[in-house]
Design a protein around this motif. Structure first.
Motif, PDB file in Angstrom:
ATOM      1  N   UNK A 159     -12.348  64.220  62.430  1.00 29.14           N
ATOM      2  CA  UNK A 159     -11.618  64.333  63.535  1.00 29.14           C
ATOM      3  C   UNK A 159     -12.119  63.408  64.551  1.00 29.14           C
ATOM      4  N   UNK A 160     -13.391  63.114  64.495  1.00 31.37           N
ATOM      5  CA  UNK A 160     -14.030  62.069  65.330  1.00 31.37           C
ATOM      6  C   UNK A 160     -13.882  60.739  64.779  1.00 31.37           C
ATOM      7  N   UNK A 161     -14.033  60.538  63.488  1.00 33.71           N
ATOM      8  CA  UNK A 161     -13.481  59.332  63.187  1.00 33.71           C
ATOM      9  C   UNK A 161     -12.321  58.878  63.525  1.00 33.71           C
ATOM     10  N   UNK A 162     -11.155  59.738  63.316  1.00 29.39           N
ATOM     11  CA  UNK A 162      -9.974  59.317  63.437  1.00 29.39           C
ATOM     12  C   UNK A 162      -9.673  58.955  64.932  1.00 29.39           C
ATOM     13  N   UNK A 163     -10.330  59.936  65.541  1.00 34.84           N
ATOM     14  CA  UNK A 163     -10.173  59.723  67.111  1.00 34.84           C
ATOM     15  C   UNK A 163     -10.826  58.538  67.651  1.00 34.84           C
ATOM     16  N   UNK A 164     -11.886  58.214  66.999  1.00 38.79           N
ATOM     17  CA  UNK A 164     -12.216  56.923  67.576  1.00 38.79           C
ATOM     18  C   UNK A 164     -11.614  55.596  67.041  1.00 38.79           C
ATOM     19  N   UNK A 165     -10.922  55.772  66.140  1.00 41.26           N
ATOM     20  CA  UNK A 165     -10.214  54.516  65.588  1.00 41.26           C
ATOM     21  C   UNK A 165      -8.908  54.535  66.649  1.00 41.26           C
ATOM     22  N   UNK A 166      -8.411  55.547  66.901  1.00 35.73           N
ATOM     23  CA  UNK A 166      -7.015  55.596  67.644  1.00 35.73           C
ATOM     24  C   UNK A 166      -7.458  55.298  68.950  1.00 35.73           C
ATOM     25  N   UNK A 167      -8.573  55.676  69.545  1.00 29.37           N
ATOM     26  CA  UNK A 167      -9.093  55.428  70.905  1.00 29.37           C
ATOM     27  C   UNK A 167      -9.273  53.746  70.959  1.00 29.37           C
ATOM     28  N   UNK A 168      -9.678  53.311  69.868  1.00 28.17           N
ATOM     29  CA  UNK A 168      -9.939  51.876  69.946  1.00 28.17           C
ATOM     30  C   UNK A 168      -8.574  51.097  69.879  1.00 28.17           C
ATOM     31  N   UNK A 169      -7.559  51.526  69.010  1.00 30.27           N
ATOM     32  CA  UNK A 169      -6.419  50.980  68.940  1.00 30.27           C
ATOM     33  C   UNK A 169      -5.707  51.078  70.333  1.00 30.27           C
TER      34      UNK A 169
END
Length: 242
Positions: A107-117
């Motif tokens: 959840x956190x890895x995908x969240x950080x990736x989408x946040x950066x995008x």
């Protein structure tokens, strides 16, 4: 903080944004996760199309995805109302509610990736409709941002209707796990698409139930998923990260 409110975007514009946000091509790494499914297939708890369909229906009705999607709705509302303390509260709440380290890390890895995008799109778009405060995004990055939270934030910011965003999130989740099942069981591509098509009424009902949830009703019954996730960590051979 600043948050500008322009004229509403067109329905077509909102639809295109939703298709991009919920696309399997979104570079957040969703394809690398099976959410415990690899473990239960390895143990032959799920061994055919019917088993996979039943697993998905149970998760949508009672499981972890039900809870995640409810937090997405709260993130959406907090963003629309500029209640940033509520956004951060629900983000922390969801982090604490994750049953296993694998599920929390996903959840956190995908969240950080989408946040950066999301940040890169907002900073790189000359015609951004509502410039977003960079400080808030930086704070979420430092705290760790769950995927459902940033998904809801982005959907509200890009003026996607809440029910559409919710359905897109659930559809994307189901598509990812069906694709995992296609590889692991295995089942054919056509069978997978048929399963996704037949799942539509369940997705619609799940969305309606989630939209009606009160804060005190937030719960999940995903002990099967939690056990599968924990067992997957020590599985001797894996195709997926979790």
């Amino acid at each position: 903080m600043f948050f500008l409110y322009p004229l509403l975007v067109t329905r077509e514009h909102s639809l295109l944004r939703l298709l991009q946000l919920a696309s399997p091509a979104l570079p957040v790494g969703a394809y690398s996760y099976s959410e415990g499914l690899e473990g239960v297939i390895h143990d032959q708890v799920v061994s055919c199309k019917a088993d996979l369909a039943s697993w998905l229906v149970q998760e949508l009705t009672y499981g972890s995805i039900h809870l995640e999607a409810a937090i997405l709705v709260r993130s959406y509302c907090a963003t629309a109302n500029q209640q940033w303390d509520q956004l951060q509260y629900w983000n922390a709440w969801l982090t604490a509610a994750r049953e296993t380290e694998e599920l929390r890390s996903q959840s956190l890895q995908m969240g950080q990736s989408l946040l950066r995008l999301f940040r890169d799109i907002e900073l790189g778009c000359e015609e951004s409709l509502r410039p977003f405060d960079v400080d808030l995004l930086q704070q979420l990055k430092q705290e760790g941002c769950n995927f459902a939270v940033i998904f809801g934030l982005a959907a509200a910011h890009w003026q996607i209707e809440s029910v559409d965003a919710l359905l897109g999130y659930l559809q994307s989740w189901a598509t990812n796990l069906i694709n995992a099942g296609i590889k692991l069981i295995p089942i054919g591509q056509t069978a997978g698409q048929l399963m996704l098509f037949q799942l539509q009424p369940t997705l619609e009902q799940a969305a309606q139930n989630i939209l009606n949830l009160e804060d005190d009703d937030l719960k999940s019954c995903g002990w099967g998923l939690a056990l599968a996730s924990m067992a997957h960590e020590t599985q001797y051979s894996r195709l997926f990260r979790s």
